[in-house]
Design a protein around this motif. Structure first.
Motif, PDB file in Angstrom:
ATOM      1  N   VAL A 143      30.170  17.527  -3.285  1.00 47.82           N
ATOM      2  CA  VAL A 143      29.848  17.305  -1.877  1.00 47.82           C
ATOM      3  C   VAL A 143      28.885  16.134  -1.748  1.00 47.82           C
ATOM      4  N   GLU A 144      27.904  16.071  -2.607  1.00 51.51           N
ATOM      5  CA  GLU A 144      26.949  14.962  -2.564  1.00 51.51           C
ATOM      6  C   GLU A 144      27.636  13.627  -2.874  1.00 51.51           C
ATOM      7  N   ALA A 145      28.632  13.651  -3.763  1.00 53.79           N
ATOM      8  CA  ALA A 145      29.385  12.428  -4.064  1.00 53.79           C
ATOM      9  C   ALA A 145      30.151  11.955  -2.835  1.00 53.79           C
ATOM     10  N   VAL A 146      30.720  12.888  -2.071  1.00 48.53           N
ATOM     11  CA  VAL A 146      31.424  12.525  -0.845  1.00 48.53           C
ATOM     12  C   VAL A 146      30.454  11.911   0.159  1.00 48.53           C
ATOM     13  N   ILE A 147      29.269  12.494   0.285  1.00 46.83           N
ATOM     14  CA  ILE A 147      28.254  11.973   1.196  1.00 46.83           C
ATOM     15  C   ILE A 147      27.874  10.548   0.802  1.00 46.83           C
ATOM     16  N   GLU A 148      27.640  10.320  -0.474  1.00 46.05           N
ATOM     17  CA  GLU A 148      27.277   8.979  -0.951  1.00 46.05           C
ATOM     18  C   GLU A 148      28.403   7.988  -0.696  1.00 46.05           C
ATOM     19  N   TYR A 149      29.646   8.403  -0.939  1.00 44.97           N
ATOM     20  CA  TYR A 149      30.788   7.526  -0.708  1.00 44.97           C
ATOM     21  C   TYR A 149      30.895   7.168   0.774  1.00 44.97           C
ATOM     22  N   ALA A 150      30.759   8.173   1.633  1.00 53.04           N
ATOM     23  CA  ALA A 150      30.869   7.937   3.080  1.00 53.04           C
ATOM     24  C   ALA A 150      29.782   6.983   3.567  1.00 53.04           C
ATOM     25  N   GLN A 151      28.597   7.087   3.007  1.00 50.60           N
ATOM     26  CA  GLN A 151      27.515   6.182   3.404  1.00 50.60           C
ATOM     27  C   GLN A 151      27.757   4.765   2.900  1.00 50.60           C
ATOM     28  N   ALA A 152      28.338   4.645   1.714  1.00 44.94           N
ATOM     29  CA  ALA A 152      28.591   3.325   1.133  1.00 44.94           C
ATOM     30  C   ALA A 152      29.809   2.642   1.749  1.00 44.94           C
ATOM     31  N   HIS A 153      30.745   3.439   2.296  1.00 44.83           N
ATOM     32  CA  HIS A 153      31.992   2.909   2.842  1.00 44.83           C
ATOM     33  C   HIS A 153      32.226   3.477   4.236  1.00 44.83           C
ATOM     34  N   PRO A 154      31.455   3.025   5.218  1.00 45.04           N
ATOM     35  CA  PRO A 154      31.627   3.568   6.572  1.00 45.04           C
ATOM     36  C   PRO A 154      33.011   3.264   7.120  1.00 45.04           C
ATOM     37  N   LYS A 155      33.504   4.171   7.956  1.00 42.46           N
ATOM     38  CA  LYS A 155      34.820   4.003   8.554  1.00 42.46           C
ATOM     39  C   LYS A 155      34.809   2.805   9.488  1.00 42.46           C
ATOM     40  N   ARG A 156      35.840   1.997   9.394  1.00 42.69           N
ATOM     41  CA  ARG A 156      35.984   0.846  10.280  1.00 42.69           C
ATOM     42  C   ARG A 156      37.115   1.144  11.245  1.00 42.69           C
ATOM     43  N   GLY A 157      36.991   0.639  12.446  1.00 45.68           N
ATOM     44  CA  GLY A 157      38.063   0.872  13.412  1.00 45.68           C
ATOM     45  C   GLY A 157      37.771   0.183  14.712  1.00 45.68           C
ATOM     46  N   ALA A 158      38.458   0.616  15.734  1.00 47.27           N
ATOM     47  CA  ALA A 158      38.316   0.034  17.058  1.00 47.27           C
ATOM     48  C   ALA A 158      36.938   0.342  17.625  1.00 47.27           C
ATOM     49  N   LEU A 159      36.518  -0.506  18.520  1.00 46.49           N
ATOM     50  CA  LEU A 159      35.270  -0.266  19.218  1.00 46.49           C
ATOM     51  C   LEU A 159      35.409   0.974  20.079  1.00 46.49           C
ATOM     52  N   CYS A 160      34.296   1.590  20.384  1.00 43.85           N
ATOM     53  CA  CYS A 160      34.368   2.740  21.280  1.00 43.85           C
ATOM     54  C   CYS A 160      34.794   2.253  22.662  1.00 43.85           C
ATOM     55  N   PRO A 161      35.426   3.103  23.465  1.00 43.22           N
ATOM     56  CA  PRO A 161      35.967   2.664  24.753  1.00 43.22           C
ATOM     57  C   PRO A 161      34.945   1.983  25.658  1.00 43.22           C
ATOM     58  N   ALA A 162      33.730   2.475  25.696  1.00 46.03           N
ATOM     59  CA  ALA A 162      32.726   1.873  26.582  1.00 46.03           C
ATOM     60  C   ALA A 162      32.468   0.412  26.205  1.00 46.03           C
ATOM     61  N   GLU A 163      32.380   0.127  24.924  1.00 45.55           N
ATOM     62  CA  GLU A 163      32.150  -1.240  24.480  1.00 45.55           C
ATOM     63  C   GLU A 163      33.378  -2.109  24.746  1.00 45.55           C
ATOM     64  N   SER A 164      34.567  -1.573  24.537  1.00 46.76           N
ATOM     65  CA  SER A 164      35.789  -2.342  24.749  1.00 46.76           C
ATOM     66  C   SER A 164      35.963  -2.697  26.206  1.00 46.76           C
ATOM     67  N   GLU A 165      35.725  -1.737  27.096  1.00 52.01           N
ATOM     68  CA  GLU A 165      35.904  -1.973  28.519  1.00 52.01           C
ATOM     69  C   GLU A 165      34.871  -2.976  29.039  1.00 52.01           C
TER      70      GLU A 165
END
Length: 58
Positions: free
Chosen positions: A26-48
Motif C-alpha cells: 500500500v505504501e508503494a502505491v502511495i509513493e508511486y501515485a505521488q511520483a506520477h500524478p494523473k494527467r488529464g483534462a482541466l477541471c470544467p471550471a478552468e476550461s469554461e
C-alpha cells in the motif's frame, strides 16, 4: 485501492479491507501515485473560464 486513498482511508484501513495486500504494498502505491500524478483534462471550471463564448468573438 486508489479510490480508497482518495477518500482519505489510511494505509491500515486499506490493508484491513484488502487482506491480500501488505502495508508495504500500500505504501508503494502511495509513493508511486505521488511520483506520477494523473494527467488529464482541466477541471470544467478552468476550461469554461478560458474558453469564452462565440458571442465574445464578435
Amino acid at each position: 485501492m486508489v479510490a480508497a486513498l482518495a477518500r482519505g482511508q489510511s494505509a491500515e484501513e486499506i490493508v484491513d479491507d484488502f487482506l491480500s495486500l501488505t502495508r508495504d504494498q500500500v505504501e508503494a502505491v502511495i509513493e508511486y501515485a505521488q511520483a506520477h500524478p494523473k494527467r488529464g483534462a482541466l477541471c470544467p471550471a478552468e476550461s469554461e473560464a478560458g474558453a469564452g463564448r462565440a458571442s465574445d468573438l464578435r
